[in-house]
Design an enzyme around this catalytic site. Sequence first.
Site, PDB file in Angstrom:
ATOM      1  N   HIS A 196       0.832  -1.189   0.000  1.00  0.00           N
ATOM      2  CA  HIS A 196       0.000   0.000   0.000  1.00  0.00           C
ATOM      3  C   HIS A 196       0.873   1.248   0.000  1.00  0.00           C
ATOM      4  O   HIS A 196       2.033   1.219   0.403  1.00  0.00           O
ATOM      5  CB  HIS A 196      -0.933   0.015   1.215  1.00  0.00           C
ATOM      6  CG  HIS A 196      -0.236  -0.189   2.527  1.00  0.00           C
ATOM      7  ND1 HIS A 196       0.103  -1.440   2.996  1.00  0.00           N
ATOM      8  CD2 HIS A 196       0.188   0.680   3.467  1.00  0.00           C
ATOM      9  CE1 HIS A 196       0.704  -1.334   4.166  1.00  0.00           C
ATOM     10  NE2 HIS A 196       0.772  -0.053   4.473  1.00  0.00           N
ATOM     11  N   CYS A 230       0.458   2.089  12.719  1.00  0.00           N
ATOM     12  CA  CYS A 230       1.558   1.871  11.771  1.00  0.00           C
ATOM     13  C   CYS A 230       1.869   3.200  11.087  1.00  0.00           C
ATOM     14  O   CYS A 230       1.086   4.149  11.187  1.00  0.00           O
ATOM     15  CB  CYS A 230       1.207   0.792  10.751  1.00  0.00           C
ATOM     16  SG  CYS A 230      -0.119   1.242   9.608  1.00  0.00           S
TER      17      CYS A 230
END
Length: 705
Positions: A67, A211
């Site tokens: 991603h 994250c």
Amino acid sequence: MSEQIITTSTVNLDVDAGGDPSSVINHLAENLGAAGRTGDPAELARAALAREAKSATGLPGGIAIPHARAASVSQASLAMARLSPKVDFGAPDGPADLVFLIAAPEGGAAEHMKLLSSLARALVRPDFVASLRAAATDDEVVALVDDAINPPAAGTPGPTAPTAAAATAATAATAAAATSKAAGTPAGRDTAPAGQAGADKPRSIVAITACPTGIAHTYMAADALKYAAERAGVDFHVEPQGSSGTTPFTPDVIAGADAVIFATDVGVKGKNRFHGKPVIESGVKRAINEPDAMIAEALAAADNPHAAVVRAGESGDAAAGATERGGLSLGKQVQQALMTGVSYMIPFVAAGGLLIALGFLLAGYQIGNKNIDKTMTDGAYIALHNSLWDLPAGGLGTYLGAVSYAIGTLAMGMLVPALAGYIAFAIADRPGIAPGFVAGLVSVAVGASFIGGLVGGLAAGVICLWISRIPLPQWARGLQPVVIIPLFGSLIIGAIMFMFLGKPLAWLTTAMNNGLSHMTGGSAIVLGIVLGLMMCVDLGGPVNKAAYLFATTGLAIGGAAQLEIMAAVMCAGMVPPLAMALASTVLRPKLFTEPERENGKAAWLLGASFISEGAIPFAATDPLRVIPSMMAGGALSGALIMAFDVQLRAPHGGVFVFFAMNAWWWFLVALAAGTALSAVCVVAAKQWGRNPEHTEVAPLETVAA
């Protein structure tokens, strides 16, 4: 939303998209480009590969979720491939056959982020993953994903918890018991089920997950822990600190928690809320891979009087907070603290150094002279004693150059204090900032400079952490982080620096600078080789940053040797992307895949701008051939810069700061030689060990078809 986040044109069932993550990511990025979701598939692929190089995105169960955010992405989008054969994305249990490329706009709105996080959460449900593997058509996949990211309205039957829950419950309970025993659970404790505090009240655990991008792993970790807590019979609450927004815990939830889990790769927001709670810490991926073990460890910590706890004074914004970290070695904690200090210091270096270079461009190098008699050539003096209405002898250009030089000098003067301050911040959090800055200022005052900043920052952080652990009466605890720790921390570290450490560190700094200033011939060339190797060994990683820090701190000191070191570091750092661009687009394009050739085109500009990370996509897929080749060229460039006595007064900019060099033509010679050597080496390495099946690949459109 008016448009679907995934369409049949971005679904690829049972395809061979290449044998490595780079090929798969480029394949999916091209899908999104063809669907009109990104105007520059190559840029999206580079961003995803750069993220992949930092931390593999493979997950247990044959799943991968590369991603990235990119300016070229028009709206949050997904591209999915069911691979045959599978491709290794770094998961602990083997290669992946289900790959989702998550593409988000650079300024992705909260609604977009919520949709993407919903998919990430669905991927921890075995029933959803099994349905994806069983889907016979692209339309079925689109429908499954739509259901996952747009859950049914209230009152409508929705997805259930994982079907594997019953099978893993016994394992989780066994793990909890074993962990409790290992952690020293007091003898005679009630041996009711793992999550039970007593006959009627279950244990309560709260968790924070986060994250760096806040798109996928944050929410997958949250749901993995939630399902593990259900299996263990634990009352569980989680606060995902991600891009789709954060809903903080209420005070009563925190008050009722028996333990805390921090599954994060970045700092925890509001860590102070959990003061005194037993804590288990790890990276976010461990919560995805081993959620049952983390829940068991948290239960054990709740019963262990010697367990690590969250300490007072922590806000959690530092990357390496002040929590006692049982899982991190002392060396790792020191490394995290130093890298935090460097990361906060670099903006001062970049801004200050480039402003000084601009001052030289506008007013000439004489603007940097520090004349005692103030003969109007000192830039700082001119800036203070002149104005637009009272221009100096050199006119407007000289005045503007003097102002730029003066601002840059002041910014560079903050280099050591910022380094020390944020090293202390990484150890003791916000209460450590003021004592850390004091340590850095004293270091500058006594002449200990960069070395003093490193030592003083570490010492200040440890002192503040020690003060934070002194038990105080309840009425004084509120003053501890804002008054007591900064006051006594500054006093203690200042006294230590002045009375004990300052002079020895100043002597060491002076000896090092004198040694550098007298380096000539072979010794200077050896230094250039070492710096060149460091710049190329990890392409922007800790070793690269250490060499860059060594060079930029020298700019604040001045002197020919320090300026030559800056030139060597920049030249060597430009070699990897330029070499890969030369090899993949000019010398032997057929040795590289189509996506690599596209990356090579972009690497020309990245290399010219001194962005070493431009070579990461190549190194990520073939490190054993690429990295040694880059190191060879970097070593040659560094050696030639030192041999040619090239000096550079700017910390960044590549070919765009030639005006700040004393001999830019020799810089070009060294750069060309290193680039050519690395390019030839990587071509030879790939030619010698290549797989004939991958010497040329079909166009991505053909593969997609």
